[in-house]
Write a protein that holds these residues in place. Structure first.
Motif, mmCIF file in Angstrom:
data_model
loop_
_atom_site.group_PDB
_atom_site.id
_atom_site.type_symbol
_atom_site.label_atom_id
_atom_site.label_comp_id
_atom_site.label_asym_id
_atom_site.label_seq_id
_atom_site.Cartn_x
_atom_site.Cartn_y
_atom_site.Cartn_z
ATOM 1 N N VAL A 149 0.790 -1.197 0.138
ATOM 2 C CA VAL A 149 -0.035 -0.102 0.010
ATOM 3 C C VAL A 149 0.822 1.177 -0.226
ATOM 4 N N LEU A 150 1.759 1.326 0.791
ATOM 5 C CA LEU A 150 2.771 2.482 0.977
ATOM 6 C C LEU A 150 3.367 2.629 -0.253
ATOM 7 N N ARG A 151 3.924 1.469 -1.081
ATOM 8 C CA ARG A 151 4.771 1.643 -2.186
ATOM 9 C C ARG A 151 3.824 2.129 -3.212
ATOM 10 N N GLY A 152 2.561 1.595 -3.339
ATOM 11 C CA GLY A 152 1.396 2.280 -4.265
ATOM 12 C C GLY A 152 1.206 3.754 -4.161
ATOM 13 N N ARG A 153 1.238 4.037 -2.734
ATOM 14 C CA ARG A 153 1.148 5.513 -2.683
ATOM 15 C C ARG A 153 2.335 6.242 -3.065
ATOM 16 N N ALA A 154 3.507 5.950 -2.739
ATOM 17 C CA ALA A 154 4.823 6.456 -3.427
ATOM 18 C C ALA A 154 4.836 6.266 -4.927
ATOM 19 N N ASN A 155 4.350 5.289 -5.608
ATOM 20 C CA ASN A 155 4.330 5.294 -6.988
ATOM 21 C C ASN A 155 3.390 6.217 -7.493
ATOM 22 N N ASN A 156 2.130 6.473 -6.757
ATOM 23 C CA ASN A 156 1.349 7.443 -7.134
ATOM 24 C C ASN A 156 1.806 8.855 -7.263
ATOM 25 N N LEU A 157 2.705 9.227 -6.181
ATOM 26 C CA LEU A 157 3.159 10.525 -6.136
ATOM 27 C C LEU A 157 4.146 10.771 -6.995
ATOM 28 N N VAL A 158 4.967 9.731 -7.545
ATOM 29 C CA VAL A 158 6.007 10.043 -8.607
ATOM 30 C C VAL A 158 5.372 9.816 -9.893
ATOM 31 N N LYS A 159 3.849 9.723 -9.675
ATOM 32 C CA LYS A 159 3.264 9.578 -10.947
ATOM 33 C C LYS A 159 3.358 8.446 -11.979
ATOM 34 N N ASN A 160 3.922 7.309 -11.358
ATOM 35 C CA ASN A 160 4.064 5.910 -12.037
ATOM 36 C C ASN A 160 2.719 5.063 -11.803
ATOM 37 N N TYR A 161 1.587 5.592 -12.381
ATOM 38 C CA TYR A 161 0.372 5.122 -11.982
ATOM 39 C C TYR A 161 0.004 3.516 -12.173
ATOM 40 N N GLU A 162 0.970 3.062 -13.295
ATOM 41 C CA GLU A 162 0.716 1.607 -13.578
ATOM 42 C C GLU A 162 1.335 0.748 -12.252
ATOM 43 N N ALA A 163 2.639 1.134 -11.840
ATOM 44 C CA ALA A 163 3.167 0.464 -10.726
ATOM 45 C C ALA A 163 2.282 0.434 -9.485
ATOM 46 N N ALA A 164 1.743 1.895 -9.382
ATOM 47 C CA ALA A 164 0.806 1.974 -8.235
ATOM 48 C C ALA A 164 -0.633 0.989 -8.185
ATOM 49 N N ILE A 165 -0.944 1.237 -9.457
ATOM 50 C CA ILE A 165 -2.131 -0.080 -9.537
ATOM 51 C C ILE A 165 -1.713 -1.452 -9.308
ATOM 52 N N VAL A 166 -0.478 -1.616 -9.587
ATOM 53 C CA VAL A 166 -0.258 -3.388 -9.453
ATOM 54 C C VAL A 166 0.268 -3.577 -8.034
ATOM 55 N N ASP A 167 0.944 -2.481 -7.449
ATOM 56 C CA ASP A 167 1.025 -2.461 -5.846
ATOM 57 C C ASP A 167 -0.203 -2.748 -5.095
ATOM 58 N N LEU A 168 -1.184 -1.575 -5.454
ATOM 59 C CA LEU A 168 -2.390 -1.658 -4.568
ATOM 60 C C LEU A 168 -3.346 -2.929 -4.949
ATOM 61 N N ASN A 169 -3.479 -3.330 -6.274
ATOM 62 C CA ASN A 169 -3.983 -4.748 -6.505
ATOM 63 C C ASN A 169 -3.305 -5.955 -5.806
ATOM 64 N N ASP A 170 -2.108 -5.944 -5.775
ATOM 65 C CA ASP A 170 -1.192 -6.898 -5.040
ATOM 66 C C ASP A 170 -1.648 -6.957 -3.559
ATOM 67 N N ALA A 171 -1.658 -5.673 -2.738
ATOM 68 C CA ALA A 171 -2.249 -5.472 -1.683
ATOM 69 C C ALA A 171 -3.470 -6.254 -1.265
ATOM 70 N N LEU A 172 -4.158 -5.933 -2.029
ATOM 71 C CA LEU A 172 -5.719 -6.061 -1.912
ATOM 72 C C LEU A 172 -5.920 -7.537 -2.028
ATOM 73 N N SER A 173 -5.147 -8.425 -2.904
ATOM 74 C CA SER A 173 -5.031 -9.875 -3.213
ATOM 75 C C SER A 173 -4.386 -10.709 -2.048
ATOM 76 N N ASN A 174 -3.606 -9.961 -1.043
ATOM 77 C CA ASN A 174 -3.083 -10.625 0.079
ATOM 78 C C ASN A 174 -3.306 -9.729 1.281
ATOM 79 N N PRO A 175 -4.461 -9.358 1.705
ATOM 80 C CA PRO A 175 -4.637 -8.377 2.803
ATOM 81 C C PRO A 175 -4.300 -8.815 4.219
ATOM 82 N N LYS A 176 -3.871 -10.039 4.455
ATOM 83 C CA LYS A 176 -3.660 -10.870 5.708
ATOM 84 C C LYS A 176 -2.115 -10.715 6.066
ATOM 85 N N SER A 177 -1.416 -10.266 5.090
ATOM 86 C CA SER A 177 0.016 -10.335 5.720
ATOM 87 C C SER A 177 0.614 -8.842 6.128
#
Length: 177
Positions: A149-177
């Motif tokens: 989630v944090l890395r997704g936010r950082a990617n968003n901040l640097v306008k690397n939107y595709e990477a942000a989406i990948v990170d946030l999707n990865d987080a959502l697919s594995n929320p218990k860790s």
């Protein structure tokens, strides 16, 4: 940080018990004031008391204790991380970066240091530095939800939107860790 060792055995365990923060503060204070305890154990008592203060939201008290613990045992990177965490809570983000940087110099392979400094850089709006630290943290623990989630936010901040989406999707697919 650990358990301080003294002749006051009941205080040893109570000092390390942040679940009962008030009792921990009392026990740690008694241990810290025991001049026969030695520098490292007195630092542990301060570190544990600082952690109890942090649990209670008493961040200025926590920062003061972690600072004293660092003075007694400057080689223990946990005190820098704990102080960095407390500083993040009061938005002293530049100081938090300094604490995590000191901890990274001492123990460069430990996750907490990069996670914390990445958060501090995010709070400062420095996406590039946050991304560098969070990339390192994700290398250490790739399955961690909060890091993704944090890395997704950082990617968003640097306008690397595709990477942000990948990170946030990865987080959502594995929320218990």
């Amino acid at each position: 940080p650990g358990v301080a060792r003294s002749s006051l055995r009941s205080d040893d365990k109570a000092c390390a018990d942040t679940a009962n923060a008030e009792a921990a503060i009392t026990a740690c204070t008694q241990l810290y004031e025991n001049r026969g305890l030695g520098r490292n154990n007195r630092a542990i008592a301060l570190g544990n008391r600082g952690a109890a203060y942090k649990v209670m939201g008493r961040y200025d008290d926590a920062i003061a204790d972690f600072t004293r613990a660092i003075e007694l045992d400057p080689g223990n990177s946990q005190y820098y991380c704990q102080r960095g965490d407390a500083r993040l809570r009061i938005n002293a983000n530049n100081e938090a970066v300094d604490d995590y940087t000191a901890a990274i110099r001492q123990s460069p392979r430990l996750l907490w240091r990069y996670h914390g400094r990445g958060q501090a850089y995010l709070a400062l709006g420095n996406g590039e530095a946050a991304l560098a630290d969070l990339n390192q943290a994700v290398r250490i623990k790739p399955e961690a939800f909060s890091l993704r989630v944090l890395r997704g936010r950082a990617n968003n901040l640097v306008k690397n939107y595709e990477a942000a989406i990948v990170d946030l999707n990865d987080a959502l697919s594995n929320p218990k860790s």
